[in-house]
Design an enzyme around this catalytic site. Structure first.
Site, short mmCIF file in Angstrom:
data_model
loop_
_atom_site.label_atom_id
_atom_site.label_comp_id
_atom_site.label_asym_id
_atom_site.label_seq_id
_atom_site.Cartn_x
_atom_site.Cartn_y
_atom_site.Cartn_z
N HIS A 196 5.26 -0.37 -3.51
CA HIS A 196 6.20 0.21 -2.55
C HIS A 196 6.08 -0.47 -1.18
O HIS A 196 7.09 -0.74 -0.51
CB HIS A 196 5.92 1.70 -2.36
CG HIS A 196 6.17 2.55 -3.57
ND1 HIS A 196 7.34 2.49 -4.30
CD2 HIS A 196 5.41 3.51 -4.16
CE1 HIS A 196 7.28 3.36 -5.30
NE2 HIS A 196 6.12 3.98 -5.24
N HIS A 252 0.03 0.46 -7.28
CA HIS A 252 1.30 1.19 -7.29
C HIS A 252 1.87 1.31 -5.88
O HIS A 252 3.05 1.02 -5.64
CB HIS A 252 1.08 2.59 -7.89
CG HIS A 252 2.30 3.45 -7.91
ND1 HIS A 252 3.06 3.63 -9.03
CD2 HIS A 252 2.90 4.19 -6.93
CE1 HIS A 252 4.08 4.43 -8.75
NE2 HIS A 252 4.00 4.79 -7.47
N GLU A 253 1.01 1.71 -4.95
CA GLU A 253 1.49 1.87 -3.57
C GLU A 253 1.80 0.53 -2.92
O GLU A 253 2.70 0.44 -2.09
CB GLU A 253 0.45 2.64 -2.75
CG GLU A 253 0.18 4.06 -3.25
CD GLU A 253 1.45 4.89 -3.41
OE1 GLU A 253 2.40 4.69 -2.62
OE2 GLU A 253 1.50 5.72 -4.33
#
Length: 437
Positions: free
Chosen positions: A28, A24-25
């Site tokens: 980003h 998920h990170e």
């Protein structure tokens, strides 16, 4: 041994959760770096730092509490101009501005998030949830097309000797009961269905569909018996029966009642097994999970009230209600320790991990700060303001100062913490019983 398997299940889910958060990170991190934003930290977890190492300008590491993660980008919001902030939450807004200003490094004032075009900001913030969605699709595709879903196979498990009325409590044939079409046709347990009415069948669901659509019609059927093809003739009778899905589960109507219809019936059942599905089935499963999680979030206040009520009264928890990380880990341990084939347990654990990633995807899109959806909403609002100014021939407005939303952000954060605490306590004191234990 059972305790060891229980621990293995929990460890499996913790590792899966860590990978999900990490990806998920990365969703980003990668677009942020591609767009030139300075990223100071990439962390999995919160709380005290366990390990970290700096590569280039970014510190990568792990923290003690594996309940989330974050990347620290320079200038999430515009730098403060020194104007005093007034109001009830002035100190909170001022602290947020000061913390934001600290992320803007000397010499990198142009490499800040808030200066990115709106579409780039949306891509950066959408990247995290999309990584969870992609991981879920991969997991469900491996499950459905690589391993297979539990369904009726073409091997006959049993043949009913007579026809019993739908809804009867009678369990054994009595004199005078009519023989079932399968028994009349000579179908035997262990036969493998090859074709029905000239159509090849690869699973029991296909055979059932042909039979149900042909009441009172004589069908040619080919079965493989002891390595040889045997031709049979079978005539389904018209009977009221509860309809089932491909997995053998009862179909329910809008009121939750089992669907009963008059269909062709022959009186044979299939052995269950893992049937590989078409490659697009994983994406379909992910889509169905997205809808279910979205419905759960819409009903979240009611669901949380029910969790709190069951915690006080000791009533059974709603199996379709929300779970905390503790609840998911506990369920994973119970699955791993069940008396079932290893592959079946692995399938359920993977399914849990896929559903967890769908939950991360949908939940993070809620349009409230500090969630990713909140940042996307801020970027969209900034874009609308700029577009409106351009249409009116006015100068571009200053970027949206989302630090003014700090009070709302804190309220949301407190609610999220409270929700997490309630679910964790409930998952310890009164856990959801999905396995009938």
């Amino acid at each position: 041994m059972e305790i060891l398997l229980y621990v293995v299940g929990i460890v499996f889910m913790l590792i899966g959760l860590g990978v999900s958060i990490g990806l998920h990170e990365i969703g980003h991190l990668v677009p942020a770096k591609l767009f030139g934003v300075r990223v100071g930290q990439y962390m999995i977890g919160f709380g005290p730092r366990i390990w970290s190492r700096r590569f280039g300008e970014t510190e990568y590491g792990f923290k003690a509490l594996p309940v989330g993660g974050f990347i620290s980008m320079s200038g999430m919001y515009p730098a403060s101009d020194g104007t005093p902030v007034r109001g009830l939450f002035a100190s909170l807004v001022q602290d947020a501005r000061a913390a934001n200003d600290e992320t803007i490094a000397d010499g990198a004032e142009e490499r800040v998030f808030f200066r990115l075009p709106v579409w780039k900001r949306i891509i950066v913030m959408l990247g995290g949830p999309l990584m969870n969605l992609l991981l879920a699709v991969v997991i469900f595709t491996v499950l459905a097309s690589g391993i297979g879903l539990q369904q009726g196979t073409t091997t006959i498990a049993g043949v009913t000797e007579c026809v019993l009325p739908a809804g009867t409590t009678q369990t054994e044939c009595e004199p005078g009961d009519p023989s079932s079409p399968a028994a009349k046709a000579g179908v035997l347990p262990g036969d493998v269905l090859v074709s029905i009415d000239g159509s090849a069948v690869s699973d029991f669901a296909q055979a059932t569909a042909i039979i149900q659509a042909a009441p009172d019609e004589t069908l040619d059927m080919v079965v493989s018996r002891d390595g040889e093809d045997v031709r049979l003739s079978i005539t389904p009778i018209a009977a009221e029966r509860e309809l089932t899905d491909a997995g053998g589960q009862p179909l329910l109507d809008a009121d939750g009642e089992r669907v009963v219809a008059e269909v062709g019936y022959v009186g044979m059942s299939a052995q269950m097994g893992l049937i590989r599905q078409p490659i697009g089935t994983g994406a379909e499963m992910a889509g169905e999970n997205v809808v279910r999680v979205a419905e759960l979030i819409v009903q979240l206040p009611v669901k949380l009230w029910n969790v709190g009520s069951s915690l006080v009264t000791g009533a059974d928890r709603d199996p379709d209600g929300p779970l905390s990380v503790v609840g998911v880990g506990r369920l994973a341990g119970e699955v791993a320790a069940t008396d079932a084939p290893v592959l079946n347990r692995f399938v359920v654990l993977l399914s849990l991990l896929g559903s967890l990633n769908i939950a991360l995807f949908v939940f993070n899109l809620i349009p409230l700060l500090p969630l990713d959806g909140g940042h996307i909403l801020v970027a969209l609002w900034d874009g609308v303001r700029r577009m409106w100014a351009k249409m009116l021939g006015r100068p571009a407005p200053a970027p949206v100062d989302a630090t003014r939303l700090v009070p709302l952000t804190i309220v949301v954060a407190v609610l999220l913490i409270g929700m997490g605490a309630l679910l964790m306590i409930a998952d310890v004191v009164n856990p959801v019983d999905l396995l009938g234990g």
